[in-house]
Design a protein around this motif. Structure first.
Motif, PDB file in Angstrom:
ATOM      1  N   SER A 190      -4.398  19.442 -65.444  1.00 48.95           N
ATOM      2  CA  SER A 190      -3.006  19.825 -65.255  1.00 48.95           C
ATOM      3  C   SER A 190      -2.655  19.710 -63.778  1.00 48.95           C
ATOM      4  CB  SER A 190      -2.770  21.253 -65.747  1.00 48.95           C
ATOM      5  OG  SER A 190      -3.513  22.153 -64.963  1.00 48.95           O
ATOM      6  N   PRO A 191      -1.443  19.276 -63.491  1.00 49.04           N
ATOM      7  CA  PRO A 191      -1.033  19.128 -62.096  1.00 49.04           C
ATOM      8  C   PRO A 191      -1.104  20.476 -61.377  1.00 49.04           C
ATOM      9  CG  PRO A 191       0.582  18.141 -63.584  1.00 49.04           C
ATOM     10  CD  PRO A 191      -0.389  18.912 -64.421  1.00 49.04           C
ATOM     11  N   LEU A 192      -1.551  20.439 -60.145  1.00 53.43           N
ATOM     12  CA  LEU A 192      -1.711  21.645 -59.352  1.00 53.43           C
ATOM     13  C   LEU A 192      -0.451  21.962 -58.550  1.00 53.43           C
ATOM     14  CD1 LEU A 192      -5.268  20.905 -57.919  1.00 53.43           C
ATOM     15  CD2 LEU A 192      -4.691  22.482 -59.773  1.00 53.43           C
ATOM     16  N   VAL A 193      -0.231  23.227 -58.308  1.00 54.54           N
ATOM     17  CA  VAL A 193       0.810  23.663 -57.378  1.00 54.54           C
ATOM     18  C   VAL A 193       0.231  23.450 -55.989  1.00 54.54           C
ATOM     19  CG1 VAL A 193       2.067  25.682 -56.526  1.00 54.54           C
ATOM     20  CG2 VAL A 193       1.784  25.328 -58.988  1.00 54.54           C
ATOM     21  N   GLN A 194       1.039  22.894 -55.081  1.00 57.81           N
ATOM     22  CA  GLN A 194       0.574  22.609 -53.729  1.00 57.81           C
ATOM     23  C   GLN A 194       1.465  23.290 -52.698  1.00 57.81           C
ATOM     24  OE1 GLN A 194       0.890  18.345 -54.117  1.00 57.81           O
ATOM     25  NE2 GLN A 194      -1.332  18.167 -54.200  1.00 57.81           N
ATOM     26  N   ILE A 195       0.836  23.785 -51.631  1.00 55.54           N
ATOM     27  CA  ILE A 195       1.555  24.386 -50.518  1.00 55.54           C
ATOM     28  C   ILE A 195       1.382  23.444 -49.330  1.00 55.54           C
ATOM     29  CG2 ILE A 195       1.847  26.434 -49.073  1.00 55.54           C
ATOM     30  CD1 ILE A 195       2.101  26.865 -52.182  1.00 55.54           C
ATOM     31  N   PHE A 196       2.500  22.903 -48.847  1.00 53.14           N
ATOM     32  CA  PHE A 196       2.494  21.913 -47.781  1.00 53.14           C
ATOM     33  C   PHE A 196       3.105  22.516 -46.527  1.00 53.14           C
ATOM     34  CE2 PHE A 196       4.324  18.397 -45.393  1.00 53.14           C
ATOM     35  CZ  PHE A 196       3.302  17.470 -45.392  1.00 53.14           C
ATOM     36  N   ASP A 197       2.406  22.411 -45.385  1.00 53.31           N
ATOM     37  CA  ASP A 197       2.924  22.859 -44.097  1.00 53.31           C
ATOM     38  C   ASP A 197       3.624  21.678 -43.436  1.00 53.31           C
ATOM     39  OD1 ASP A 197       2.848  23.191 -41.097  1.00 53.31           O
ATOM     40  OD2 ASP A 197       2.100  25.172 -41.702  1.00 53.31           O
ATOM     41  N   GLU A 245       5.005  21.353 -40.347  1.00 53.25           N
ATOM     42  CA  GLU A 245       4.597  21.070 -38.971  1.00 53.25           C
ATOM     43  C   GLU A 245       3.236  20.381 -38.908  1.00 53.25           C
ATOM     44  OE1 GLU A 245       6.411  24.194 -35.931  1.00 53.25           O
ATOM     45  OE2 GLU A 245       5.310  25.163 -37.574  1.00 53.25           O
ATOM     46  N   GLN A 246       2.302  20.839 -39.714  1.00 51.78           N
ATOM     47  CA  GLN A 246       0.964  20.253 -39.713  1.00 51.78           C
ATOM     48  C   GLN A 246       0.889  18.970 -40.542  1.00 51.78           C
ATOM     49  OE1 GLN A 246      -2.214  23.047 -40.584  1.00 51.78           O
ATOM     50  NE2 GLN A 246      -1.017  24.717 -39.745  1.00 51.78           N
ATOM     51  N   GLU A 247       1.901  18.735 -41.337  1.00 57.14           N
ATOM     52  CA  GLU A 247       1.972  17.570 -42.226  1.00 57.14           C
ATOM     53  C   GLU A 247       0.726  17.452 -43.103  1.00 57.14           C
ATOM     54  OE1 GLU A 247       3.126  13.890 -40.435  1.00 57.14           O
ATOM     55  OE2 GLU A 247       4.904  14.768 -39.514  1.00 57.14           O
ATOM     56  N   ARG A 248       0.379  18.585 -43.739  1.00 59.20           N
ATOM     57  CA  ARG A 248      -0.780  18.557 -44.626  1.00 59.20           C
ATOM     58  C   ARG A 248      -0.666  19.652 -45.684  1.00 59.20           C
ATOM     59  NH1 ARG A 248      -5.095  22.140 -43.888  1.00 59.20           N
ATOM     60  NH2 ARG A 248      -4.745  23.664 -42.247  1.00 59.20           N
ATOM     61  N   VAL A 249      -1.379  19.430 -46.782  1.00 59.50           N
ATOM     62  CA  VAL A 249      -1.453  20.428 -47.837  1.00 59.50           C
ATOM     63  C   VAL A 249      -2.406  21.526 -47.371  1.00 59.50           C
ATOM     64  CG1 VAL A 249      -2.168  20.869 -50.221  1.00 59.50           C
ATOM     65  CG2 VAL A 249      -0.929  18.770 -49.660  1.00 59.50           C
ATOM     66  N   LEU A 250      -1.925  22.771 -47.366  1.00 55.61           N
ATOM     67  CA  LEU A 250      -2.737  23.910 -46.941  1.00 55.61           C
ATOM     68  C   LEU A 250      -3.643  24.404 -48.052  1.00 55.61           C
ATOM     69  CD1 LEU A 250      -0.054  25.990 -45.014  1.00 55.61           C
ATOM     70  CD2 LEU A 250      -1.787  24.444 -44.056  1.00 55.61           C
ATOM     71  N   THR A 251      -3.107  24.427 -49.261  1.00 56.99           N
ATOM     72  CA  THR A 251      -3.882  24.931 -50.391  1.00 56.99           C
ATOM     73  C   THR A 251      -3.272  24.431 -51.689  1.00 56.99           C
ATOM     74  OG1 THR A 251      -4.870  26.919 -51.381  1.00 56.99           O
ATOM     75  CG2 THR A 251      -2.585  27.097 -50.663  1.00 56.99           C
ATOM     76  N   THR A 252      -4.056  24.523 -52.733  1.00 57.37           N
ATOM     77  CA  THR A 252      -3.571  24.215 -54.075  1.00 57.37           C
ATOM     78  C   THR A 252      -3.902  25.403 -54.964  1.00 57.37           C
ATOM     79  OG1 THR A 252      -5.643  23.129 -54.677  1.00 57.37           O
ATOM     80  CG2 THR A 252      -3.885  21.721 -53.837  1.00 57.37           C
ATOM     81  N   ARG A 253      -3.130  25.543 -56.021  1.00 55.68           N
ATOM     82  CA  ARG A 253      -3.343  26.608 -57.002  1.00 55.68           C
ATOM     83  C   ARG A 253      -3.224  25.994 -58.393  1.00 55.68           C
ATOM     84  NH1 ARG A 253      -4.619  29.248 -53.166  1.00 55.68           N
ATOM     85  NH2 ARG A 253      -3.909  31.298 -52.537  1.00 55.68           N
ATOM     86  N   GLN A 254      -3.952  26.600 -59.328  1.00 62.77           N
ATOM     87  CA  GLN A 254      -3.761  26.204 -60.722  1.00 62.77           C
ATOM     88  C   GLN A 254      -2.321  26.499 -61.110  1.00 62.77           C
ATOM     89  OE1 GLN A 254      -6.617  24.172 -61.428  1.00 62.77           O
ATOM     90  NE2 GLN A 254      -5.718  24.725 -63.352  1.00 62.77           N
TER      91      GLN A 254
END
Length: 148
Positions: free
Chosen positions: A28-35, A37-46
């Motif tokens: 299943s597609p993950l929820v993603q938290i993108f920063d 300023e840093q231009e990167r995914v910080l974390t993913t969650r189910q």
């Protein structure tokens, strides 16, 4: 100066690909938290029904589509919430099957958070969110990523 991550949906059609850094083999597609300023995914969650339900609540609370013409941001977070199966919306101002929602949060800005909805056909819709979603982020263990 940090280059804005979301220049424009219309001028950068590959913008969502920058968020697609999760495991491609996940069921299943993950929820993603993108920063931004840093231009990167910080974390993913189910992904869970709680995320889907919250998107539904934000849409129900909206009275109309946003008048925003720009989605640019230099800071803050973007929360990508895949909606599988697509969420059917039938409001007087929006009839669509929504497959993804992107919540834009910027504690440095006085502007309200907003929600970018992407239909199954790829059409974008933007809603302003009247409430601050900190309670929801706290429930999901994501509030710590929102820097002031």
């Amino acid at each position: 100066m940090v280059r804005p991550f979301f220049h424009s949906y219309r001028t950068d059609p590959q913008w969502s690909a920058r968020l697609q850094t999760a495991d491609p083999d996940a069921d299943s597609p993950l929820v993603q938290i993108f920063d931004v300023e840093q231009e990167r995914v910080l974390t993913t969650r189910q992904n869970s029904s709680a995320f889907r339900h919250q998107v539904e609540l934000w849409i129900e609370a909206a009275e109309q589509l946003s008048g925003r013409s720009r989605l640019e941001t230099d800071s803050g977070l973007v929360v990508r919430i895949p909606l599988q199966p697509p969420l059917s919306i039938n409001r007087p101002w929006l009839q669509a099957d929504i497959s993804e929602a992107y919540l834009f949060l910027d504690p440095k800005s006085k502007a309200l958070p907003f929600l970018l909805l992407i239909s199954r056909e790829g059409k974008p819709y933007v809603l302003d969110i009247k409430e601050q979603p900190q309670d929801f982020l706290k429930e999901q263990g994501l509030l710590r990523y929102l820097k002031k």
